[in-house]
Design a protein around this motif. Structure first.
Motif, mmCIF file in Angstrom:
data_model
loop_
_atom_site.group_PDB
_atom_site.id
_atom_site.type_symbol
_atom_site.label_atom_id
_atom_site.label_comp_id
_atom_site.label_asym_id
_atom_site.label_seq_id
_atom_site.Cartn_x
_atom_site.Cartn_y
_atom_site.Cartn_z
ATOM 1 N N GLY A 270 -0.426 -6.085 2.782
ATOM 2 C CA GLY A 270 0.216 -6.543 3.901
ATOM 3 C C GLY A 270 0.823 -7.831 3.355
ATOM 4 O O GLY A 270 2.043 -8.062 3.770
ATOM 5 N N ALA A 271 0.336 -8.923 2.412
ATOM 6 C CA ALA A 271 1.225 -9.854 1.959
ATOM 7 C C ALA A 271 2.207 -9.401 1.081
ATOM 8 O O ALA A 271 3.572 -10.149 1.235
ATOM 9 N N LEU A 272 2.258 -8.394 0.231
ATOM 10 C CA LEU A 272 3.374 -8.032 -0.481
ATOM 11 C C LEU A 272 4.420 -7.250 0.216
ATOM 12 O O LEU A 272 5.518 -7.666 -0.174
ATOM 13 N N THR A 273 3.993 -6.374 1.244
ATOM 14 C CA THR A 273 5.070 -5.905 2.048
ATOM 15 C C THR A 273 5.778 -7.003 2.973
ATOM 16 O O THR A 273 6.927 -6.803 3.047
ATOM 17 N N THR A 274 5.089 -8.208 3.232
ATOM 18 C CA THR A 274 5.768 -9.014 4.134
ATOM 19 C C THR A 274 6.646 -9.950 3.125
ATOM 20 O O THR A 274 7.876 -10.238 3.728
ATOM 21 N N LEU A 275 6.372 -10.167 1.802
ATOM 22 C CA LEU A 275 7.071 -10.811 1.006
ATOM 23 C C LEU A 275 8.194 -10.035 0.315
ATOM 24 O O LEU A 275 8.993 -10.240 -0.327
ATOM 25 N N GLY A 276 8.320 -8.844 0.840
ATOM 26 C CA GLY A 276 9.348 -7.929 0.272
ATOM 27 C C GLY A 276 9.080 -7.424 -1.303
ATOM 28 O O GLY A 276 9.897 -7.103 -2.051
ATOM 29 N N ALA A 277 7.765 -7.485 -1.584
ATOM 30 C CA ALA A 277 7.620 -7.298 -3.087
ATOM 31 C C ALA A 277 6.869 -5.651 -3.277
ATOM 32 O O ALA A 277 6.448 -5.213 -2.085
ATOM 33 N N GLU A 278 7.018 -5.068 -4.159
ATOM 34 C CA GLU A 278 6.513 -3.645 -4.683
ATOM 35 C C GLU A 278 5.062 -3.721 -4.601
ATOM 36 O O GLU A 278 4.363 -4.607 -5.331
ATOM 37 N N VAL A 279 4.348 -2.635 -3.938
ATOM 38 C CA VAL A 279 2.929 -2.633 -4.164
ATOM 39 C C VAL A 279 2.643 -1.730 -5.351
ATOM 40 O O VAL A 279 3.121 -0.559 -5.270
ATOM 41 N N PRO A 280 2.045 -2.424 -6.510
ATOM 42 C CA PRO A 280 1.756 -1.448 -7.773
ATOM 43 C C PRO A 280 0.590 -0.635 -7.343
ATOM 44 O O PRO A 280 -0.160 -0.661 -6.597
ATOM 45 N N ASP A 281 0.697 0.530 -8.382
ATOM 46 C CA ASP A 281 0.086 1.658 -8.134
ATOM 47 C C ASP A 281 -0.426 2.094 -6.864
ATOM 48 O O ASP A 281 -1.597 2.235 -6.316
ATOM 49 N N VAL A 282 0.479 2.590 -5.849
ATOM 50 C CA VAL A 282 0.255 3.093 -4.523
ATOM 51 C C VAL A 282 -0.811 4.129 -4.675
ATOM 52 O O VAL A 282 -1.784 4.366 -3.621
ATOM 53 N N PRO A 283 -0.714 5.239 -5.420
ATOM 54 C CA PRO A 283 -1.816 6.135 -5.536
ATOM 55 C C PRO A 283 -3.112 5.678 -5.768
ATOM 56 O O PRO A 283 -3.974 6.316 -5.166
ATOM 57 N N GLY A 284 -3.401 4.791 -6.627
ATOM 58 C CA GLY A 284 -4.341 4.200 -6.903
ATOM 59 C C GLY A 284 -5.336 3.495 -5.755
ATOM 60 O O GLY A 284 -6.386 3.692 -5.444
ATOM 61 N N VAL A 285 -4.323 2.854 -4.935
ATOM 62 C CA VAL A 285 -4.744 2.176 -3.705
ATOM 63 C C VAL A 285 -5.456 3.189 -2.780
ATOM 64 O O VAL A 285 -6.283 2.983 -1.950
ATOM 65 N N ALA A 286 -4.688 4.088 -2.605
ATOM 66 C CA ALA A 286 -4.661 5.166 -1.547
ATOM 67 C C ALA A 286 -5.997 6.027 -1.965
ATOM 68 O O ALA A 286 -6.967 6.204 -1.198
ATOM 69 N N ARG A 287 -6.372 6.360 -3.340
ATOM 70 C CA ARG A 287 -7.460 6.923 -3.733
ATOM 71 C C ARG A 287 -8.694 6.020 -3.466
ATOM 72 O O ARG A 287 -9.946 6.654 -2.799
ATOM 73 N N PHE A 288 -8.472 4.687 -3.464
ATOM 74 C CA PHE A 288 -9.860 3.764 -3.223
ATOM 75 C C PHE A 288 -10.177 3.978 -1.733
ATOM 76 O O PHE A 288 -11.142 4.057 -1.351
ATOM 77 N N LEU A 289 -8.974 3.837 -0.799
ATOM 78 C CA LEU A 289 -8.967 3.778 0.609
ATOM 79 C C LEU A 289 -9.832 5.307 0.896
ATOM 80 O O LEU A 289 -10.835 4.824 1.706
ATOM 81 N N HIS A 290 -9.342 6.117 0.554
ATOM 82 C CA HIS A 290 -9.869 7.274 0.762
ATOM 83 C C HIS A 290 -11.370 7.436 0.211
ATOM 84 O O HIS A 290 -12.012 8.113 1.060
ATOM 85 N N SER A 291 -11.476 6.866 -0.839
ATOM 86 C CA SER A 291 -13.237 6.829 -1.374
ATOM 87 C C SER A 291 -14.191 6.119 -0.254
ATOM 88 O O SER A 291 -15.293 6.224 -0.407
ATOM 89 N N CYS A 292 -13.318 5.250 0.370
ATOM 90 C CA CYS A 292 -14.418 4.523 1.406
ATOM 91 C C CYS A 292 -14.768 5.255 2.853
ATOM 92 O O CYS A 292 -15.424 4.787 3.693
ATOM 93 N N ALA A 293 -14.025 6.526 3.001
ATOM 94 C CA ALA A 293 -14.239 7.230 4.342
ATOM 95 C C ALA A 293 -15.697 7.827 4.252
ATOM 96 O O ALA A 293 -16.272 8.257 3.112
ATOM 97 N N LEU A 294 -16.076 8.038 5.400
ATOM 98 C CA LEU A 294 -17.273 8.456 5.586
ATOM 99 C C LEU A 294 -17.340 9.948 6.390
ATOM 100 O O LEU A 294 -16.049 10.216 6.973
ATOM 101 N N PRO A 295 -18.030 10.919 5.803
ATOM 102 C CA PRO A 295 -17.903 12.235 6.076
ATOM 103 C C PRO A 295 -17.972 12.497 7.641
ATOM 104 O O PRO A 295 -17.363 13.385 8.129
ATOM 105 N N SER A 296 -18.573 11.630 8.454
ATOM 106 C CA SER A 296 -18.565 11.598 9.764
ATOM 107 C C SER A 296 -17.275 11.132 10.296
ATOM 108 O O SER A 296 -17.246 11.035 11.813
ATOM 109 N N GLY A 297 -16.406 10.549 9.797
ATOM 110 C CA GLY A 297 -15.367 9.939 10.333
ATOM 111 C C GLY A 297 -15.364 8.110 10.104
ATOM 112 O O GLY A 297 -16.532 7.674 10.156
ATOM 113 N N GLY A 298 -14.232 7.527 10.233
ATOM 114 C CA GLY A 298 -14.107 6.465 9.840
ATOM 115 C C GLY A 298 -14.248 5.805 8.455
ATOM 116 O O GLY A 298 -14.459 6.718 7.456
ATOM 117 N N PHE A 299 -14.537 4.522 8.104
ATOM 118 C CA PHE A 299 -14.470 3.811 6.973
ATOM 119 C C PHE A 299 -15.545 2.828 6.958
ATOM 120 O O PHE A 299 -15.902 2.326 7.842
#
Length: 567
Positions: A270-299
């Motif tokens: 959120g801070a980087l996008t507000t500042l107009g800066a590039e988010v490094p390693d977007v695939p890595g961020v996405a992998r981490f977020l998806h790893s927080c998902a619960l099988p029953s739904g939600g995170f």
């Protein structure tokens, strides 16, 4: 054991089964900023829908009362996923009830307004309901009154301290309600105050003397953006944020904190996008977020196998302390987990490590540690935290900046008791005034403008007893008996159906005041909520287990051992 004391986690703790709302919102919003979606959007929507009540609002967990905090997170996440909340007319009516005549909004109807709730309500009106915010002139005046002499904004008019979070919530709420209309504050002074929170390393802190963190940095950057400004040293800020990224792409909140979590990712992106800066390693961020998902739904906040929470962990410790089969390693590991959740960055115990310290979680932690005979948390830090959290009305809120409520206020008193510290470590004159503000002819109210309840009345009696007001406490505990049910136990409302939470509070207060308990009535109630599999329901009308918190309270009632535990 998993059903009775949560789901054990490999970090030494335990977690409740359902997804967490704050985690779910943070994951969904961060993926949205990155142009991505959860791997199973519908299951996440279903989790959020289960938190909606008949009044149209949403609750932290299914079955609890609606509040603006949960309503904002649920509806915003649903909006990001392309879903429309049902019961929109009821939601609109309920949200209108949370606005006070002063113009500010409260977390629940009848509570005092604060800037947290006003922000959540304003954005829900404008972005979800898509209607103008009611009483807009009063909202303007309420927000204008938040600025202090130093230029910063406080949690409510008249607050004695400013905080970056309060500045963020107020500035973004103003933009949501009034658009490009000039803000009512001394703009340059506010911008200067925010910029002064930036440390030499580039990160921002919530207030003077605190450690820089990603949460504060996100909110400072967004508050400045809402004011049409940027950090004085924007490049240093970007560099500091990027340095918080771990090799796997996730982010950590503090400089010397090694555990990535979903909130740090949210804040960094959120801070980087507000500042107009590039988010490094977007695939890595996405992998981490998806790893927080619960099988029953939600995170949750990290890999579910590692994602303990303090309430479930305290429940497990309470159970282990009474079960010879769970002694030893379980006690040591759960006590260690709770001690580790008392991070050095905040004075209280966090619901989940890396999150903000919370009053109820702190009480459950100190009560469980004491019940298990384990080393207690740093009492001086806890007492200092309590003093800092006490509001100008004399009460306490769930966390820093929240308006006062009975549960949090009496939890502060109970924490002092469990630590062996006198109640006059806090402002007892203010405490008494808040208790009085919640009083009514039929008992006490959870917040000053709500209906009275058994639990609030029992808690108030306990607080008066701690203050040495024995006559008042005796009158109040007599009122508690008007909530007793012929079915056994106690009901939330007079002549209502008994429930576990009310019964626990009533019996706890009688025990604390050395008054006799009707054991036959209590046994009838407990027999009705104890299920065949050993779980406990919140109400005798339900045949479904209430999870680890209900199991803890029910088991303690069964055993006749009642440490102070409030919800």
């Amino acid at each position: 054991m998993a059903d009775l004391a949560g789901i054990p986690t490999s970090d030494g703790g335990s977690r409740q089964g359902p997804a967490d709302l704050w985690c779910t919102y943070a994951a969904v919003r961060t993926l949205t900023w990155l142009g991505l979606r959860p791997q199973d959007p519908q299951s996440t929507i279903d989790v959020l829908l289960r938190c909606q009540n008949a009044d149209g609002g949403f609750a932290w967990q299914r079955g609890l009362t609606s509040d603006v905090w949960a309503t904002y997170y649920c509806t915003q996440a649903m909006h990001d996923l392309g879903a429309t909340p049902p019961l929109t007319a009821q939601l609109t009516d309920w949200l209108r009830q949370t606005q006070e005549r002063s113009g500010g909004f409260a977390m629940t109807p009848g509570q005092s307004p604060d800037v947290w709730a006003t922000y959540y309500a304003a954005r829900t009106w404008r972005e979800v309901i898509r209607e103008p915010v009611p009483a807009v002139d009063a909202v303007r005046d309420w927000l204008a009154a938040l600025q202090g002499p130093d230029g910063g904004l406080g949690w409510y008019p008249g607050a004695t301290e400013a905080d970056v979070r309060a500045c963020y919530y107020a500035a973004v709420a103003w933009r949501a309600v009034f658009g490009d209309e000039p803000a009512p504050w001394r703009r340059d002074a506010l911008i200067d105050w925010l910029c002064a929170r930036q440390g030499e390393d580039g990160g921002f802190a919530f207030a003077e003397g605190q450690a820089p963190c990603l949460w504060a940095t996100f909110r400072a950057v967004r508050a400045l953006d809402a004011l049409g400004a940027r950090p004085a040293r924007a490049d240093d800020c970007v560099r500091w944020i990027v340095e918080r990224q771990a090799p796997d792409g996730a982010f950590t909140r503090w400089t010397d904190y090694a555990s990535p979590d979903v909130w740090a990712c949210f804040s960094a992106v959120g801070a980087l996008t507000t500042l107009g800066a590039e988010v490094p390693d977007v695939p890595g961020v996405a992998r981490f977020l998806h790893s927080c998902a619960l099988p029953s739904g939600g995170f949750t906040y990290r890999d579910p196998a590692l994602a303990g929470d303090s309430l479930a962990t305290a429940s497990l410790l309470l159970r282990a302390s009474a079960d010879e089969q769970l002694h030893g390693d379980v006690i040591a590991t759960t006590a260690g987990w709770l001690s580790a959740a008392h991070l050095p960055y905040e004075g209280g115990v966090m619901y989940m490590p890396g999150r903000g310290a919370e009053m109820r979680c702190t009480l459950w932690a100190v009560s469980a540690l004491r019940a298990a005979g384990q080393p207690q948390l740093d009492a001086d830090r806890l007492v200092g935290w309590l003093r800092h959290l006490q509001n100008s009305d004399g009460g306490f809120g769930y966390w820093h900046g929240r308006a006062s409520d009975m549960v949090s206020t009496v939890s502060a008193v109970d924490i002092l008791d469990q630590l062996g510290r006198p109640v006059d470590e806090i402002d007892t004159v203010g405490l008494a005034k808040f208790l009085e503000s919640c009083g009514s002819v039929d008992g006490y109210r959870p917040v000053p403008g709500a209906a009275p309840s058994c639990a609030a009345t029992a808690q108030a009696a306990r607080a008066w007893h701690a203050l040495g007001a024995t006559n008042q406490a005796s009158r109040d505990v007599s009122t508690v008996e008007t909530y007793a049910s012929r079915l056994g136990g106690y009901a939330s409302g007079q002549r209502g159906v008994p429930d576990l939470l009310s019964t626990y509070q009533a019996v706890l207060t009688r025990r604390r005041m050395d008054l006799p308990v009707d054991h036959a009535s209590l046994r009838r109630f407990v027999d009705k909520i104890r299920l065949a599999d050993g779980e406990y329901a919140w109400s005798p009308l339900s045949r479904t287990g209430g999870g680890p918190l209900a199991a803890a309270l029910g088991n303690l009632l069964d055993r006749g051992v009642l440490p102070p535990l409030n919800l």
